[in-house]
Design a protein around this motif. Structure first.
Motif, PDB file in Angstrom:
ATOM      1  N   VAL A 268       0.808  -1.064  -0.255  1.00 37.05           N
ATOM      2  CA  VAL A 268      -0.156   0.224   0.198  1.00 37.05           C
ATOM      3  C   VAL A 268       0.724   1.336  -0.126  1.00 37.05           C
ATOM      4  O   VAL A 268       1.999   1.532   0.897  1.00 37.05           O
ATOM      5  N   THR A 269       0.930   1.887  -0.760  1.00 35.30           N
ATOM      6  CA  THR A 269       1.251   2.844  -0.960  1.00 35.30           C
ATOM      7  C   THR A 269       0.093   4.595  -0.693  1.00 35.30           C
ATOM      8  O   THR A 269      -0.940   4.213  -2.181  1.00 35.30           O
ATOM      9  N   VAL A 270       0.370   5.410  -0.395  1.00 35.83           N
ATOM     10  CA  VAL A 270      -0.319   6.156  -1.006  1.00 35.83           C
ATOM     11  C   VAL A 270       0.725   8.137  -0.196  1.00 35.83           C
ATOM     12  O   VAL A 270       1.364   8.020  -0.429  1.00 35.83           O
ATOM     13  N   GLU A 271      -0.535   8.863  -0.898  1.00 37.47           N
ATOM     14  CA  GLU A 271       0.469  10.334  -1.398  1.00 37.47           C
ATOM     15  C   GLU A 271      -0.506  11.046  -0.488  1.00 37.47           C
ATOM     16  O   GLU A 271      -1.225  11.623  -0.527  1.00 37.47           O
ATOM     17  N   GLY A 272       0.405  11.924   0.287  1.00 41.30           N
ATOM     18  CA  GLY A 272      -0.308  13.089   1.049  1.00 41.30           C
ATOM     19  C   GLY A 272       0.650  15.048   0.354  1.00 41.30           C
ATOM     20  O   GLY A 272       1.424  14.703  -0.210  1.00 41.30           O
ATOM     21  N   TYR A 273      -0.276  15.612   0.403  1.00 37.30           N
ATOM     22  CA  TYR A 273      -0.389  16.627   0.120  1.00 37.30           C
ATOM     23  C   TYR A 273      -0.785  17.543   1.340  1.00 37.30           C
ATOM     24  O   TYR A 273      -2.012  18.282   0.979  1.00 37.30           O
ATOM     25  N   GLN A 274      -0.300  18.963   1.718  1.00 35.92           N
ATOM     26  CA  GLN A 274      -0.486  19.803   2.653  1.00 35.92           C
ATOM     27  C   GLN A 274      -1.731  18.960   3.826  1.00 35.92           C
ATOM     28  O   GLN A 274      -2.316  19.509   4.442  1.00 35.92           O
ATOM     29  N   VAL A 280      -9.698  20.092   6.479  1.00 37.37           N
ATOM     30  CA  VAL A 280     -10.068  19.524   5.596  1.00 37.37           C
ATOM     31  C   VAL A 280      -9.422  18.769   4.920  1.00 37.37           C
ATOM     32  O   VAL A 280      -8.513  19.719   3.800  1.00 37.37           O
ATOM     33  N   VAL A 281      -9.413  18.006   3.770  1.00 39.74           N
ATOM     34  CA  VAL A 281      -8.886  16.597   3.495  1.00 39.74           C
ATOM     35  C   VAL A 281     -10.080  16.013   2.249  1.00 39.74           C
ATOM     36  O   VAL A 281     -11.481  15.397   1.998  1.00 39.74           O
ATOM     37  N   VAL A 282      -8.647  16.308   1.062  1.00 37.68           N
ATOM     38  CA  VAL A 282      -9.990  15.718  -0.335  1.00 37.68           C
ATOM     39  C   VAL A 282      -9.067  14.706  -0.617  1.00 37.68           C
ATOM     40  O   VAL A 282      -8.123  14.353  -0.985  1.00 37.68           O
ATOM     41  N   VAL A 283      -9.887  13.420  -0.736  1.00 37.84           N
ATOM     42  CA  VAL A 283      -9.458  12.547  -1.091  1.00 37.84           C
ATOM     43  C   VAL A 283      -9.807  12.043  -2.290  1.00 37.84           C
ATOM     44  O   VAL A 283     -10.925  12.723  -2.676  1.00 37.84           O
ATOM     45  N   ALA A 284      -8.439  11.746  -3.174  1.00 34.89           N
ATOM     46  CA  ALA A 284      -8.776  11.762  -4.480  1.00 34.89           C
ATOM     47  C   ALA A 284      -7.764  10.664  -5.210  1.00 34.89           C
ATOM     48  O   ALA A 284      -6.646  10.664  -4.608  1.00 34.89           O
ATOM     49  N   TYR A 285      -7.889  10.299  -6.643  1.00 32.81           N
ATOM     50  CA  TYR A 285      -7.023   9.043  -7.771  1.00 32.81           C
ATOM     51  C   TYR A 285      -7.197   9.249  -8.617  1.00 32.81           C
ATOM     52  O   TYR A 285      -8.285   9.487  -8.934  1.00 32.81           O
ATOM     53  N   GLY A 286      -6.355   8.593  -9.424  1.00 27.43           N
ATOM     54  CA  GLY A 286      -6.109   8.935 -10.669  1.00 27.43           C
ATOM     55  C   GLY A 286      -6.693  10.537 -11.848  1.00 27.43           C
ATOM     56  O   GLY A 286      -5.743  11.636 -10.974  1.00 27.43           O
ATOM     57  N   ALA A 287      -7.026  10.776 -12.698  1.00 29.68           N
ATOM     58  CA  ALA A 287      -7.307  12.374 -12.763  1.00 29.68           C
ATOM     59  C   ALA A 287      -7.346  13.769 -11.611  1.00 29.68           C
ATOM     60  O   ALA A 287      -7.467  13.931 -11.876  1.00 29.68           O
ATOM     61  N   ALA A 295      -7.054  22.371  -6.450  1.00 30.05           N
ATOM     62  CA  ALA A 295      -8.237  23.209  -5.590  1.00 30.05           C
ATOM     63  C   ALA A 295      -8.103  23.319  -4.152  1.00 30.05           C
ATOM     64  O   ALA A 295      -8.546  23.835  -3.646  1.00 30.05           O
ATOM     65  N   VAL A 296      -7.116  21.669  -3.733  1.00 23.28           N
ATOM     66  CA  VAL A 296      -6.559  22.257  -2.243  1.00 23.28           C
ATOM     67  C   VAL A 296      -5.289  23.858  -1.895  1.00 23.28           C
ATOM     68  O   VAL A 296      -5.381  24.879  -1.154  1.00 23.28           O
ATOM     69  N   LYS A 297      -4.806  23.919  -3.991  1.00 23.65           N
ATOM     70  CA  LYS A 297      -3.776  25.269  -3.596  1.00 23.65           C
ATOM     71  C   LYS A 297      -4.183  26.287  -3.776  1.00 23.65           C
ATOM     72  O   LYS A 297      -4.797  27.474  -2.591  1.00 23.65           O
ATOM     73  N   ASP A 298      -6.040  26.444  -4.139  1.00 24.89           N
ATOM     74  CA  ASP A 298      -6.952  27.424  -3.681  1.00 24.89           C
ATOM     75  C   ASP A 298      -7.261  28.332  -2.714  1.00 24.89           C
ATOM     76  O   ASP A 298      -7.571  28.816  -2.357  1.00 24.89           O
ATOM     77  N   ALA A 299      -7.635  26.686  -2.414  1.00 28.34           N
ATOM     78  CA  ALA A 299      -8.360  26.422  -1.015  1.00 28.34           C
ATOM     79  C   ALA A 299      -7.449  27.082   0.033  1.00 28.34           C
ATOM     80  O   ALA A 299      -7.850  28.328   0.831  1.00 28.34           O
ATOM     81  N   ARG A 300      -5.892  26.381   0.244  1.00 22.95           N
ATOM     82  CA  ARG A 300      -4.994  27.384   1.128  1.00 22.95           C
ATOM     83  C   ARG A 300      -4.487  28.593   0.733  1.00 22.95           C
ATOM     84  O   ARG A 300      -4.570  29.980   1.438  1.00 22.95           O
ATOM     85  N   GLY A 303      -7.095  30.910   2.394  1.00 19.30           N
ATOM     86  CA  GLY A 303      -6.701  30.423   3.835  1.00 19.30           C
ATOM     87  C   GLY A 303      -7.329  29.489   4.854  1.00 19.30           C
ATOM     88  O   GLY A 303      -7.633  28.805   5.927  1.00 19.30           O
ATOM     89  N   ILE A 304      -7.890  28.611   3.967  1.00 14.91           N
ATOM     90  CA  ILE A 304      -8.728  27.496   4.594  1.00 14.91           C
ATOM     91  C   ILE A 304      -7.321  26.112   4.360  1.00 14.91           C
ATOM     92  O   ILE A 304      -6.812  25.892   3.137  1.00 14.91           O
ATOM     93  N   LYS A 305      -7.053  25.374   5.542  1.00 11.66           N
ATOM     94  CA  LYS A 305      -6.508  24.571   5.782  1.00 11.66           C
ATOM     95  C   LYS A 305      -6.387  23.470   5.393  1.00 11.66           C
ATOM     96  O   LYS A 305      -7.170  22.174   5.178  1.00 11.66           O
ATOM     97  N   ALA A 306      -6.376  22.894   3.409  1.00  7.64           N
ATOM     98  CA  ALA A 306      -6.463  22.568   2.910  1.00  7.64           C
ATOM     99  C   ALA A 306      -5.813  21.352   2.411  1.00  7.64           C
ATOM    100  O   ALA A 306      -4.864  21.805   2.808  1.00  7.64           O
ATOM    101  N   GLY A 307      -5.842  19.873   2.317  1.00  6.75           N
ATOM    102  CA  GLY A 307      -4.669  18.926   2.123  1.00  6.75           C
ATOM    103  C   GLY A 307      -5.529  18.140   1.121  1.00  6.75           C
ATOM    104  O   GLY A 307      -6.826  17.444   0.972  1.00  6.75           O
TER     105      GLY A 307
END
Lengths: 386, 273
Positions: A268-274, A280-287, A295-300, A303-307
């Motif tokens: 099992v491998t996963v990747e995290g960003y921020q 608030v965390v977005v879980v997404a895979y593939g495209a 979306a995470v970059k723009d949320a940051r 001023g929203i702590k997104a990852g």
């Protein structure tokens, strides 16, 4: 440095799969043309003979999967590629490969379904088919690339994992990744580990083809190498002979699970960003993970702590990692091009500790970053008002 | 005769699963004697089978053996043979296995003329599932799924194989066990796709329902109804109506698939150098 620059090239996702598979030592491809995976077959047909490998266009998807298993059993690393409807046809023989422990890789470049659907439109509708498409209970390994370079790297990894654990591995792509072209810098030969299946060492007469080593994986002799044994999809004992003994049946199926689930850290491998301080965390895979990252970059920026949490291995589902996330974040959003196939797994891992919201799209178009961003804003403003 | 066969059997796997009177053992023994006669290296010999009573034969043989999924034996075998053309590959199938669920693979293996030796155990019925009609059940015969008599016409395997491009086609019965062995030998020597149809008896699933008696009586039925290719030449269509023509039925010339692929490899490699 100059070497690396020279190796940069414009590459399509499907092409990257071919090059990755060849780099991993794949020398056999059997397939049946189906959009949007066809380039994989076409490129394999072109590339394999020059490497001493073999390509065959079989009469159907079922035959392709069968031929791949046959070639693997004869000692050649083998791969097939397909899309949803073809993937359905392959399922019985994928189950056979799981049961008989024959290494092989199945690439599924998902298209919009059900049925013939929209052949050229992206979807992530085969998440559950990849897990439960066959009959019976057996583990699977499913990897999900989010870029062209990763399609290359995961093709290698898929081959490696299938050889190491003697299990069919599914590379689950979506049409966007399969058809997208990106500039990629590939690792040089020798920079990536290539794994070969374990071979028996002793006398042929002492060989038990299904007696596992401590890691749960039995060494595998190739047909023609002097170890004569029987391979069957029936429940079989350590000699490979069919039996209906309930104890043998249970211990076999449990071992098939154990050989994967005892090695989750490897599989099992996963990747995290921020993720460090994310609320608030977005879980997404593939495209979709690409839209989610933006979306995470723009949320940051707002001023929203997104990852972003991106499962690279979607099966076995990274349950432990998601559970850990659930204790430290306030919201989880699962964005996927289906009605919530992976969301259910996220909810299962989260066990109600945090609210899970879905961003879903199933109209044959990629989920955009602003859709995800609105969802991020919505859940965070709900929290403030609530 | 047993001793000749025994060295290639997995004796610890016996008793076998076949019913009393079943002809499958005769086909199995003929195959083993043929492999002996051909002098094949057991380590380089592969036996692939599908699903059904006949396809359990692979498990009793001390070669590289592969018991696959229903109907798909030829597709698995194609992968093995193409990956390693130096292996001698025999494919054992039942009539339903080869011509119903596996019909597509059968015609395409023939069309490719890939160097496999296919042996079809034709007992005219699905035996393992208890006697349902197959594409080889003659019209009018009864099966559990044809309780009022079969209304489908049956395939002629030999014509099907020939039409699809097989380069060696033969047929015989389990009564003619020595001929069966010889036909398998000749089929294996043919560089291409070879089909040997072995008419065998299923007294339990087919014979009983169609009042054909026990295994022995069914063997005698085969004896009475079989005519050699030579005999058939002198017979008129009426005389041949309920007869089974046995022997070597067709030999053709066509390039073999794996050999042609090796040529492509050589061509591409030389161009790359």
């Amino acid at each position: 440095m100059s070497d690396v620059v020279e190796m940069a090239r414009l590459m399509q996702g499907n092409e990257a799969v071919v090059e990755g598979a060849l780099a991993a030592g794949v020398r056999f491809f059997a397939g049946y043309p189906i959009t949007p995976s066809t380039e994989i077959a076409e490129l394999m047909a072109e590339r394999l003979p020059g490497l001493g490998g073999k390509f065959i266009q079989m009469e159907d998807e079922i035959a392709s999967m069968a031929a791949v298993i046959g070639a693997s059993l004869a000692g050649v690393k083998a791969l097939t590629a397909t899309s949803g409807p073809g993937f359905s046809l392959k399922q019985e023989n994928i189950g056979y490969a799981a049961m008989a422990e024959i290494p092989c890789v199945i690439v599924n470049v998902q298209r919009w379904g059900p049925s013939t659907g929209i052949p050229t439109a992206p979807s992530q509708g085969d998440v559950m088919q990849a897990r439960w498409g066959t009959h019976g209970d057996h583990p699977v390994i499913v990897l999900c690339p989010a870029s062209v370079r990763e399609a290359y790297m995961l093709a290698i990894r898929a081959v490696n994992l299938s050889e190491k654990y003697r299990v069919p591995v599914i590379l689950l792509m979506d049409e966007v990744i399969g058809h997208m072209r990106e500039r990629v810098v590939l690792p040089r030969a020798g920079e990536v580990e290539i794994i070969e299946r374990k071979k028996p060492a002793g006398e042929p007469k002492d060989y038990y083809p299904y007696r596992p080593d401590e890691d749960g994986v039995p060494p595998m002799a190739n047909f023609g190498d002097g170890y004569r044994y029987h391979v069957t999809g029936l429940v079989h004992d350590e000699q490979g002979n069919p039996t209906t003994d309930p104890r043998v049946a249970e211990s076999l199926i449990l071992r098939l699970h154990r050989k994967i689930y005892d090695h989750l850290d490897d599989v099992v491998t996963v990747e995290g960003y921020q993720l460090e301080d994310a609320e608030v965390v977005v879980v997404a895979y593939g495209a979709v993970a690409r839209s989610a990252k933006r979306a995470v970059k723009d949320a940051r920026a707002a001023g929203i702590k997104a990852g972003l949490f991106r499962p690279v291995t979607i099966w076995p589902f990274p349950e432990k990692e998601v559970a850990e996330l659930a204790v430290r974040v306030r919201h989880i959003i699962v964005a996927e091009m289906n009605l919530g196939q992976l969301k259910g797994e996220v909810e299962r891992a989260v066990q109600g500790r945090v609210r899970v919201t879905g961003v879903n799209r199933l109209n044959g178009e990629l989920i955009t970053f602003d859709e995800i961003l609105s969802a991020v804003k919505e859940v965070t403003s709900d929290a403030q008002s609530g | 005769m047993l001793s000749q066969v025994e060295s290639h059997l997995r004796s610890d796997r016996f008793p076998h699963i076949w019913c009393p009177g079943c002809g499958n053992g005769i086909v199995l023994a003929a195959l083993v004697r043929a492999i002996e006669e051909l002098g094949l290296n057991p380590d380089k010999t592969v036996v692939v089978s599908g699903i059904g009573c006949s396809s359990r034969a692979a498990g009793y043989l001390d070669f590289n053996t592969l018991h696959t999924t229903h109907g798909r034996a030829l597709a698995f075998a194609t992968g093995i043979k193409l990956a390693r053309p130096e292996l001698d590959v025999f494919v054992l199938m039942g009539d339903g296995d080869a011509t119903a669920i596996g019909g597509n693979h059968f015609i395409h293996a023939a069309r490719r003329n890939i160097d496999l030796t296919a042996i079809i155990f034709n007992n005219s019925i699905y035996g393992m599932t208890g006697g349902q009609y197959s594409p080889l059940t003659p019209p009018g015969k009864r099966a559990t799924t044809a309780p009022y008599g079969n209304i489908e016409r049956n395939f002629d395997i030999a014509e099907l194989a020939k039409g699809a491009g097989a380069t060696y086609v033969a047929r015989t019965t389990t009564y003619h066990a020595t001929m069966l062995e010889k036909l398998i030998v000749a089929g294996a020597r043919n560089k291409g796709f070879s089909v040997i149809e072995a008419i065998t008896a299923c007294p339990v699933g087919y014979g009983r329902r169609n009042k054909m008696g026990n295994g022995l009586q069914m063997l005698l039925w085969q004896k009475e109804h079989a005519v050699t290719v030579k005999q058939a030449e002198k017979m008129n269509p009426e005389e041949l109506q309920d007869k089974i023509i046995i022997g070597e039925l067709y030999r053709g010339e066509a390039p073999e698939y794996t050999a042609m692929y090796e040529e492509i490899i050589a061509r591409v490699k030389s161009k790359n150098q």
